[in-house]
Design an enzyme around this catalytic site. Structure first.
Site, PDB file in Angstrom:
ATOM      1  N   ARG A  42       0.804  -1.181   0.073  1.00 16.15           N
ATOM      2  CA  ARG A  42       0.087   0.207  -0.058  1.00 16.15           C
ATOM      3  C   ARG A  42       0.978   1.279  -0.089  1.00 16.15           C
ATOM      4  NH1 ARG A  42      -5.025  -0.687   3.699  1.00 16.15           N
ATOM      5  NH2 ARG A  42      -5.619  -2.679   2.962  1.00 16.15           N
ATOM      6  N   ASP A 152     -13.625  10.484  12.245  1.00 16.43           N
ATOM      7  CA  ASP A 152     -12.613   9.502  11.944  1.00 16.43           C
ATOM      8  C   ASP A 152     -11.628  10.146  11.839  1.00 16.43           C
ATOM      9  OD1 ASP A 152     -13.125   6.771  10.243  1.00 16.43           O
ATOM     10  OD2 ASP A 152     -11.181   7.685   9.753  1.00 16.43           O
TER      11      ASP A 152
HETATM   12  C1  LIG Z   1     -13.299  -0.421   8.942  1.00 19.71           C
HETATM   13  S1  LIG Z   1     -13.259   0.903   9.285  1.00 19.71           S
HETATM   14  C2  LIG Z   1     -15.101   0.976  10.229  1.00 19.71           C
HETATM   15  C3  LIG Z   1     -16.154   1.794   9.861  1.00 19.71           C
HETATM   16  C4  LIG Z   1     -17.443   1.644  10.523  1.00 19.71           C
HETATM   17  N1  LIG Z   1     -17.408   1.841  11.960  1.00 19.71           N
HETATM   18  C5  LIG Z   1     -18.001   0.258  10.487  1.00 19.71           C
HETATM   19  O1  LIG Z   1     -17.934  -0.581  11.148  1.00 19.71           O
HETATM   20  O2  LIG Z   1     -18.400  -0.045   9.403  1.00 19.71           O
HETATM   21  C6  LIG Z   1     -12.316   1.646  10.385  1.00 19.71           C
HETATM   22  C7  LIG Z   1     -12.049   3.172  10.579  1.00 19.71           C
HETATM   23  O3  LIG Z   1     -11.470   3.406  11.548  1.00 19.71           O
HETATM   24  C8  LIG Z   1     -10.688   4.702  11.400  1.00 19.71           C
HETATM   25  N2  LIG Z   1      -9.543   4.796  12.335  1.00 19.71           N
HETATM   26  C9  LIG Z   1      -8.472   4.000  12.455  1.00 19.71           C
HETATM   27  N3  LIG Z   1      -7.628   4.480  13.541  1.00 19.71           N
HETATM   28  C10 LIG Z   1      -8.401   5.533  13.880  1.00 19.71           C
HETATM   29  C11 LIG Z   1      -8.039   6.268  15.171  1.00 19.71           C
HETATM   30  N4  LIG Z   1      -7.085   6.208  15.893  1.00 19.71           N
HETATM   31  N5  LIG Z   1      -8.931   7.232  15.537  1.00 19.71           N
HETATM   32  C12 LIG Z   1     -10.037   7.360  14.663  1.00 19.71           C
HETATM   33  N6  LIG Z   1     -10.516   6.586  13.644  1.00 19.71           N
HETATM   34  C13 LIG Z   1      -9.542   5.751  13.278  1.00 19.71           C
HETATM   35  C14 LIG Z   1     -10.452   4.236   9.723  1.00 19.71           C
HETATM   36  O4  LIG Z   1      -9.790   5.667   9.253  1.00 19.71           O
HETATM   37  C15 LIG Z   1     -11.558   3.561   9.138  1.00 19.71           C
HETATM   38  O5  LIG Z   1     -12.326   4.710   8.624  1.00 19.71           O
END
Ligand SMILES: C[S@@+](CC[C@H](N)C(=O)[O-])C[C@H]1O[C@@H](n2cnc3c(N)ncnc32)[C@H](O)[C@@H]1O
Length: 280
Positions: A42, A152
């Site tokens: 990536r 996010d």
């Molecule tokens: C797999 S998605 C989950 C989206 C949604 N909550 C769902 O369950 O469908 C994970 C998200 O976590 C966010 N993320 C990762 N680390 C984070 C952090 N330290 N603080 C806030 N968001 C974070 C990523 O940018 C991503 O958009």
């Protein structure tokens, strides 16, 4: 004349460890050894498309970039933003059958206010699904003060979320009547897209927030969705996050974590309700 495929940019163990430490310190994501290939593929793509010669070169650039822009790109390349409308439907059923009826009954007599938080909202499908569920559960929603805060760490996904425009194919989990009620159909070049209607859009406020940092909510929440993000954190970061989420909830407030996540093995103050559902 002969052509050869690009060989993937190699990443040394030292380079991987540097990136792993940086990502962990900045957003709590725990890149285990197994993630080396993911980082190589990536991030390698981003490095090759830029003026960088190696992972080391790129790492130094990220550290020296005072705007913080490249850091955001780096996290975007590494994190997984996979999501969809009404993902893990059981949580929305629980909201409709248990959480909302109880809240509506209590608040009807006092303050007609509902506060939800979609922490790690990705491109917005989750907070919009929450807002739809609320609107579908309340008889006269215009008499209520409803807010879904959606946060996010990734500015890229937040931009998508704010526009509220999605390929029509992504709305498969919605019935025709919900699609017609809450979305506008695109025309011309936008014919394969749907846009969230203003009445839904205005209930959701998007903001960038890093879950490993202290969070000061505008008001305590009735319910927090913190789903499919904790899996990227180690136990220490998970524990700290869970305690912070607890502080952000009203008494009796509900925390929902992803179906494949749980608070088992983490010391926490929540009462267990059912798998992936906890109450303050
Ligand atoms: C797999 S998605 C989950 C989206 C949604 N909550 C769902 O369950 O469908 C994970 C998200 O976590 C966010 N993320 C990762 N680390 C984070 C952090 N330290 N603080 C806030 N968001 C974070 C990523 O940018 C991503 O958009």
């Amino acid at each position: 004349m002969s052509f050869v495929t690009f060989s993937p940019l190699d990443i040394t163990d030292t380079e991987f460890l540097q990136i792993r430490r940086l990502v962990y310190d900045l957003c709590g994501i725990n890149l285990t050894d197994g993630k080396k290939e993911l980082v190589k593929t990536r991030l390698g793509k981003r490095i090759r498309n830029g003026p960088f010669k190696s992972f080391q070169d790129y790492y130094q650039y990220v550290l020296s970039d005072e705007s913080g822009q490249e850091l955001v790109h780096m996290l975007d390349s590494i994190t997984t933003n996979y999501t969809f409308f009404f993902r893990e439907q059981g949580h929305f059923d629980y909201l409709r059958q248990n959480v909302l009826p109880e809240l509506i009954r209590k608040r009807k007599m006092t303050e007609r206010k509902l506060r939800f938080w979609s922490a790690a909202c990705s491109s917005g499908e989750e907070p919009y699904s929450i807002a739809i569920t609320i609107l579908e559960s309340i008889e006269q929603p215009y008499l209520w003060d409803i807010s879904v805060l959606a946060t996010d760490i990734s500015t890229k996904v937040l931009k998508v979320a704010e526009t509220g425009i999605y390929p029509a194919s992504r709305l498969q989990n919605l019935t025709d009547s919900l699609t017609k009620k809450y979305f506008l159909k695109g025309e011309g070049a936008w014919k394969d897209y749907m846009k969230v209607k203003d009445e839904l859009r205005k209930l959701v406020q998007f903001r960038r927030a890093n879950l490993i940092e202290p969070f000061d909510p505008p008001q305590p929440f009735d319910c927090i969705f913190c789903r499919n993000v904790m899996i990227y954190f180690d136990k220490k970061t998970q524990r700290e996050l869970i305690h912070r989420l607890y502080e952000c909830l009203n008494e009796g407030g509900i925390l929902l974590v992803g179906h494949s996540e749980s608070l088992i093995g983490i010391e926490h103050p929540f009462k267990y309700v059912r798998p992936s559902v906890y109450r303050k």
